[in-house]
Design a protein around this motif. Structure first.
Motif, mmCIF file in Angstrom:
data_model
loop_
_atom_site.group_PDB
_atom_site.id
_atom_site.type_symbol
_atom_site.label_atom_id
_atom_site.label_comp_id
_atom_site.label_asym_id
_atom_site.label_seq_id
_atom_site.Cartn_x
_atom_site.Cartn_y
_atom_site.Cartn_z
ATOM 1 N N GLN A 1 36.978 -17.061 -7.769
ATOM 2 C CA GLN A 1 37.694 -16.770 -6.525
ATOM 3 C C GLN A 1 38.906 -17.699 -6.392
ATOM 4 N N LEU A 2 38.722 -18.955 -6.738
ATOM 5 C CA LEU A 2 39.830 -19.917 -6.660
ATOM 6 C C LEU A 2 40.924 -19.569 -7.663
ATOM 7 N N LEU A 3 40.535 -19.092 -8.846
ATOM 8 C CA LEU A 3 41.514 -18.653 -9.836
ATOM 9 C C LEU A 3 42.335 -17.489 -9.302
ATOM 10 N N LEU A 4 41.692 -16.547 -8.627
ATOM 11 C CA LEU A 4 42.417 -15.412 -8.049
ATOM 12 C C LEU A 4 43.385 -15.865 -6.958
ATOM 13 N N VAL A 5 42.996 -16.850 -6.168
ATOM 14 C CA VAL A 5 43.899 -17.401 -5.143
ATOM 15 C C VAL A 5 45.105 -18.050 -5.824
ATOM 16 N N ALA A 6 44.852 -18.829 -6.876
ATOM 17 C CA ALA A 6 45.954 -19.483 -7.598
ATOM 18 C C ALA A 6 46.909 -18.439 -8.186
ATOM 19 N N GLU A 7 46.359 -17.335 -8.672
ATOM 20 C CA GLU A 7 47.209 -16.267 -9.200
ATOM 21 C C GLU A 7 48.044 -15.650 -8.077
ATOM 22 N N GLU A 8 47.407 -15.338 -6.958
ATOM 23 C CA GLU A 8 48.120 -14.730 -5.821
ATOM 24 C C GLU A 8 49.260 -15.610 -5.336
ATOM 25 N N GLN A 9 49.071 -16.936 -5.423
ATOM 26 C CA GLN A 9 50.085 -17.868 -4.934
ATOM 27 C C GLN A 9 51.089 -18.277 -6.018
ATOM 28 N N GLY A 10 50.937 -17.704 -7.224
ATOM 29 C CA GLY A 10 51.909 -17.943 -8.280
ATOM 30 C C GLY A 10 51.715 -19.215 -9.092
ATOM 31 N N TYR A 11 50.561 -19.845 -8.995
ATOM 32 C CA TYR A 11 50.330 -21.090 -9.728
ATOM 33 C C TYR A 11 49.786 -20.877 -11.131
ATOM 34 N N VAL A 12 49.292 -19.685 -11.413
ATOM 35 C CA VAL A 12 48.881 -19.310 -12.767
ATOM 36 C C VAL A 12 49.511 -17.955 -13.066
ATOM 37 N N PRO A 13 49.706 -17.647 -14.345
ATOM 38 C CA PRO A 13 50.299 -16.349 -14.686
ATOM 39 C C PRO A 13 49.436 -15.193 -14.199
ATOM 40 N N LYS A 14 50.069 -14.042 -14.038
ATOM 41 C CA LYS A 14 49.358 -12.841 -13.600
ATOM 42 C C LYS A 14 48.251 -12.519 -14.586
ATOM 43 N N LEU A 15 47.083 -12.265 -14.039
ATOM 44 C CA LEU A 15 45.919 -11.910 -14.850
ATOM 45 C C LEU A 15 45.885 -10.394 -15.052
ATOM 46 N N PRO A 16 45.354 -9.931 -16.191
ATOM 47 C CA PRO A 16 45.284 -8.483 -16.425
ATOM 48 C C PRO A 16 44.443 -7.790 -15.351
ATOM 49 N N ASP A 17 44.933 -6.657 -14.873
ATOM 50 C CA ASP A 17 44.220 -5.912 -13.832
ATOM 51 C C ASP A 17 42.811 -5.529 -14.270
ATOM 52 N N GLU A 18 42.667 -5.148 -15.548
ATOM 53 C CA GLU A 18 41.332 -4.755 -16.045
ATOM 54 C C GLU A 18 40.350 -5.913 -15.937
ATOM 55 N N TRP A 19 40.825 -7.109 -16.255
ATOM 56 C CA TRP A 19 39.979 -8.302 -16.199
ATOM 57 C C TRP A 19 39.555 -8.563 -14.751
ATOM 58 N N LYS A 20 40.513 -8.472 -13.831
ATOM 59 C CA LYS A 20 40.199 -8.720 -12.423
ATOM 60 C C LYS A 20 39.183 -7.714 -11.898
ATOM 61 N N VAL A 21 39.351 -6.444 -12.238
ATOM 62 C CA VAL A 21 38.406 -5.419 -11.787
ATOM 63 C C VAL A 21 37.016 -5.728 -12.330
ATOM 64 N N GLN A 22 36.949 -6.091 -13.595
ATOM 65 C CA GLN A 22 35.651 -6.416 -14.204
ATOM 66 C C GLN A 22 35.011 -7.613 -13.508
ATOM 67 N N ILE A 23 35.773 -8.650 -13.247
ATOM 68 C CA ILE A 23 35.249 -9.851 -12.586
ATOM 69 C C ILE A 23 34.827 -9.538 -11.157
ATOM 70 N N LEU A 24 35.663 -8.813 -10.428
ATOM 71 C CA LEU A 24 35.334 -8.486 -9.037
ATOM 72 C C LEU A 24 34.054 -7.663 -8.967
ATOM 73 N N ASN A 25 33.883 -6.735 -9.897
ATOM 74 C CA ASN A 25 32.669 -5.919 -9.923
ATOM 75 C C ASN A 25 31.457 -6.733 -10.370
ATOM 76 N N GLU A 26 31.635 -7.548 -11.381
ATOM 77 C CA GLU A 26 30.533 -8.346 -11.934
ATOM 78 C C GLU A 26 29.958 -9.304 -10.900
ATOM 79 N N PHE A 27 30.831 -9.915 -10.133
ATOM 80 C CA PHE A 27 30.389 -10.934 -9.172
ATOM 81 C C PHE A 27 30.418 -10.445 -7.733
#
Length: 83
Positions: free
Chosen positions: A51-77
């Motif tokens: 969740q913290l990684l997703l916040v960092a991505e939203e705020q531009g502190y880490v590069p954009k993560l692949p959408d497929e990866w995010k969907v998989q993580i959001l569903n998994e957890f």
């Protein structure tokens, strides 16, 4: 006298080089990390880290993560993406 915000920022948690597979049958966390700040030893679950990684991505502190990866993580957890 330090402000509450300054106290919080100066009391960062550090990873204690220990990640443990969660053996709790009633817990949803597959992996738990040991952390320590200036006053406490505590744990943080993998879902919180993600969740913290997703916040960092939203705020531009880490590069954009692949959408497929995010969907998989959001569903998994079972995380709900913040709007």
């Amino acid at each position: 006298m330090k402000s509450e915000q300054q106290e919080i920022l100066e009391n960062r948690a550090a990873y204690q080089n220990k990640a443990t597979e969660n053996q709790c049958p009633n817990c949803d966390e597959p992996l738990v990390f040991a952390l320590k700040d200036n006053y406490h030893e505590f744990s943080m679950g993998l879902s919180t880290v993600l969740q913290l990684l997703l916040v960092a991505e939203e705020q531009g502190y880490v590069p954009k993560l692949p959408d497929e990866w995010k969907v998989q993580i959001l569903n998994e957890f079972y995380m709900v993406k913040r709007e």
